[in-house]
Design an enzyme around this catalytic site. Sequence first.
Site, PDB file in Angstrom:
ATOM      1  N   LYS A  98      14.230  48.420  36.037  1.00  0.00           N
ATOM      2  CA  LYS A  98      14.787  47.567  37.086  1.00  0.00           C
ATOM      3  C   LYS A  98      13.617  46.929  37.815  1.00  0.00           C
ATOM      4  CE  LYS A  98      18.988  46.866  38.880  1.00  0.00           C
ATOM      5  NZ  LYS A  98      20.294  46.845  38.253  1.00  0.00           N
ATOM      6  N   GLY A 124      39.569  44.975  45.008  1.00  0.00           N
ATOM      7  CA  GLY A 124      38.583  43.923  44.699  1.00  0.00           C
ATOM      8  C   GLY A 124      39.007  43.162  43.461  1.00  0.00           C
ATOM      9  N   VAL A 125      39.379  41.898  43.657  1.00  0.00           N
ATOM     10  CA  VAL A 125      39.860  41.116  42.512  1.00  0.00           C
ATOM     11  C   VAL A 125      38.943  39.903  42.302  1.00  0.00           C
ATOM     12  CG1 VAL A 125      42.222  41.925  42.492  1.00  0.00           C
ATOM     13  CG2 VAL A 125      41.623  40.078  44.042  1.00  0.00           C
ATOM     14  N   GLY A 126      37.648  40.180  42.198  1.00  0.00           N
ATOM     15  CA  GLY A 126      36.643  39.140  41.967  1.00  0.00           C
ATOM     16  C   GLY A 126      36.422  38.921  40.479  1.00  0.00           C
ATOM     17  N   TYR A 182      39.744  40.458  38.656  1.00  0.00           N
ATOM     18  CA  TYR A 182      40.747  39.478  38.228  1.00  0.00           C
ATOM     19  C   TYR A 182      41.114  39.712  36.758  1.00  0.00           C
ATOM     20  CZ  TYR A 182      43.106  35.238  36.858  1.00  0.00           C
ATOM     21  OH  TYR A 182      44.040  34.358  36.351  1.00  0.00           O
TER      22      TYR A 182
HETATM   23  P1  NAD Z   1      32.695  40.100  42.920  1.00  0.00           P
HETATM   24  O1  NAD Z   1      31.808  39.892  44.087  1.00  0.00           O
HETATM   25  O2  NAD Z   1      33.030  38.947  42.047  1.00  0.00           O
HETATM   26  O3  NAD Z   1      34.077  40.752  43.380  1.00  0.00           O
HETATM   27  C1  NAD Z   1      34.162  41.745  44.343  1.00  0.00           C
HETATM   28  C2  NAD Z   1      35.415  41.487  45.148  1.00  0.00           C
HETATM   29  O4  NAD Z   1      35.568  42.550  46.080  1.00  0.00           O
HETATM   30  C3  NAD Z   1      35.352  40.188  45.951  1.00  0.00           C
HETATM   31  O5  NAD Z   1      36.522  39.420  45.687  1.00  0.00           O
HETATM   32  C4  NAD Z   1      35.307  40.670  47.391  1.00  0.00           C
HETATM   33  O6  NAD Z   1      35.976  39.797  48.295  1.00  0.00           O
HETATM   34  C5  NAD Z   1      36.017  42.000  47.298  1.00  0.00           C
HETATM   35  N1  NAD Z   1      35.740  42.915  48.406  1.00  0.00           N
HETATM   36  C6  NAD Z   1      34.645  42.992  49.186  1.00  0.00           C
HETATM   37  N2  NAD Z   1      34.797  43.957  50.095  1.00  0.00           N
HETATM   38  C7  NAD Z   1      36.002  44.520  49.886  1.00  0.00           C
HETATM   39  C8  NAD Z   1      36.725  45.569  50.492  1.00  0.00           C
HETATM   40  N3  NAD Z   1      36.240  46.264  51.522  1.00  0.00           N
HETATM   41  N4  NAD Z   1      37.938  45.885  50.005  1.00  0.00           N
HETATM   42  C9  NAD Z   1      38.455  45.193  48.970  1.00  0.00           C
HETATM   43  N5  NAD Z   1      37.821  44.181  48.355  1.00  0.00           N
HETATM   44  C10 NAD Z   1      36.614  43.845  48.805  1.00  0.00           C
HETATM   45  O7  NAD Z   1      32.014  41.281  42.074  1.00  0.00           O
HETATM   46  P2  NAD Z   1      32.298  41.666  40.563  1.00  0.00           P
HETATM   47  O8  NAD Z   1      31.311  40.998  39.693  1.00  0.00           O
HETATM   48  O9  NAD Z   1      33.755  41.520  40.268  1.00  0.00           O
HETATM   49  O10 NAD Z   1      31.919  43.206  40.574  1.00  0.00           O
HETATM   50  C11 NAD Z   1      32.774  44.159  41.180  1.00  0.00           C
HETATM   51  C12 NAD Z   1      32.132  45.539  41.132  1.00  0.00           C
HETATM   52  O11 NAD Z   1      31.864  45.894  39.791  1.00  0.00           O
HETATM   53  C13 NAD Z   1      30.789  45.632  41.860  1.00  0.00           C
HETATM   54  O12 NAD Z   1      30.648  46.939  42.383  1.00  0.00           O
HETATM   55  C14 NAD Z   1      29.782  45.441  40.744  1.00  0.00           C
HETATM   56  O13 NAD Z   1      28.542  46.029  41.062  1.00  0.00           O
HETATM   57  C15 NAD Z   1      30.471  46.172  39.615  1.00  0.00           C
HETATM   58  N6  NAD Z   1      30.083  45.715  38.293  1.00  0.00           N
HETATM   59  C16 NAD Z   1      30.234  44.411  37.945  1.00  0.00           C
HETATM   60  C17 NAD Z   1      29.862  43.996  36.675  1.00  0.00           C
HETATM   61  C18 NAD Z   1      30.058  42.564  36.236  1.00  0.00           C
HETATM   62  O14 NAD Z   1      30.029  42.312  35.040  1.00  0.00           O
HETATM   63  N7  NAD Z   1      30.275  41.624  37.145  1.00  0.00           N
HETATM   64  C19 NAD Z   1      29.332  44.919  35.755  1.00  0.00           C
HETATM   65  C20 NAD Z   1      29.196  46.266  36.129  1.00  0.00           C
HETATM   66  C21 NAD Z   1      29.580  46.637  37.410  1.00  0.00           C
END
Ligand code: NAD
Length: 368
Positions: free
Chosen positions: A81, A181-183, A187
């Site tokens: 990292k 969390g539906v990001g 989603y």
């Molecule tokens: P993102 O930022 O696109 O989505 C996160 C969502 O969580 C956002 O819509 C945000 O508004 C919401 N959020 C924030 N605070 C919140 C709360 N208190 N309660 C409910 N919702 C809340 O992130 P992502 O890329 O979808 O990743 C989500 C999680 O998965 C993170 O912990 C990330 O580290 C982990 N992750 C992501 C990936 C990837 O491929 N993107 C891979 C491994 C792990």
Amino acid sequence: MYNVFESMDQKDHEQIVFCHDSDTKLKAIIAIHDTSIGPALGGCRMWKYSSEKDALTDVLRLSRGMSYKAAIANLNLGGGKAVIIGDSKTEKSEILFRSFGRFVDGLDGRYITAEDVGTTVKDMEWVRMETKYVTGISRALGGSGDPGPVTALGTFAGLRACVKRKLGKDSLEGLRVGVQGVGHVGYYLCQHLYRAGAKLFVTDADKESLKKVVNDFKAEVLGLNDIYEADLDIYAPCALGATLNDLTIPKLKCSIIAGAANNQLEKESKHADMIEDRDIMYAPDYAINAGGLINVANEIEGYNRERAFSQAQSIYDTLMVIFDLADSENISTHMAASKVAERRMKDIAKLKNIYLPRKNVMGKRDSN
Ligand code: NAD
């Protein structure tokens, strides 16, 4: 005084590189934890750390986590990292990232970087101007693009493994799943769950994201803190870390915790045991969310989306191996996941060291 070698010794780190460039104001630390399986891959985080010690502690913790994640995902990669000390909103520039790229290049493939918190695909494209040892490049430039869909597919595969093991079912029809969390990941996870016939309950701090899953997948909205006490079969944390803690675990009514968020357990062993004591099945976060790493790892051999999706599906089998070990040794699934990852690192380190032509980590064997 902070003792760097003692810190490296505690968790068996191989190498730390301190990168400094007074012209570009770069202050970065690259930590390589373990390369017994392959080159150390892990993102580059840009963060305004309050001290250099905090930055070092973070990069040591994160790089070790990457070794376990790669090992358990059956990737031929080690863990590393990088952190750049600085404000990602105000202190970014082309020369800063190109300077970082030169330091990465100097490691000649021992460390491969990628985007992470505070860095973007665009930043990695600057890094790529100086080194080939970078992943997480846009689709347009031959990279893997948004890892969200692959992470979601892997998480869904892991969630199905939990349902099979805990509830004895192959189908998710009618199961009540709460997605926090539906990001980018949440989603697409909702999409898989909806298609599989699950009843969705969602929460998010962002109203627009919520509106989309309500419209697209008939999800029901819960308040931000109501998700812990909701009447659910599965709780899927897909937002923040540390949502499994002293306050939330006693409230849970679900029988399965399976979601994509990183670092879900506030205190790893303590909260893994608390979950176990409540007879809830926990899918270790770094095993179930490895789809993102699988996606970028695929860039090393030339990105192939189909291969990445198929490898993400194998998270189902990985979780079954973890559950088997947890049952046979009567340990938590969190502990079992660590053991499976450590076993693979140790086994591969034992491989007989016969002569092979020098390997170019970003591709084929060199001909000379
Ligand atoms: P993102 O930022 O696109 O989505 C996160 C969502 O969580 C956002 O819509 C945000 O508004 C919401 N959020 C924030 N605070 C919140 C709360 N208190 N309660 C409910 N919702 C809340 O992130 P992502 O890329 O979808 O990743 C989500 C999680 O998965 C993170 O912990 C990330 O580290 C982990 N992750 C992501 C990936 C990837 O491929 N993107 C891979 C491994 C792990």
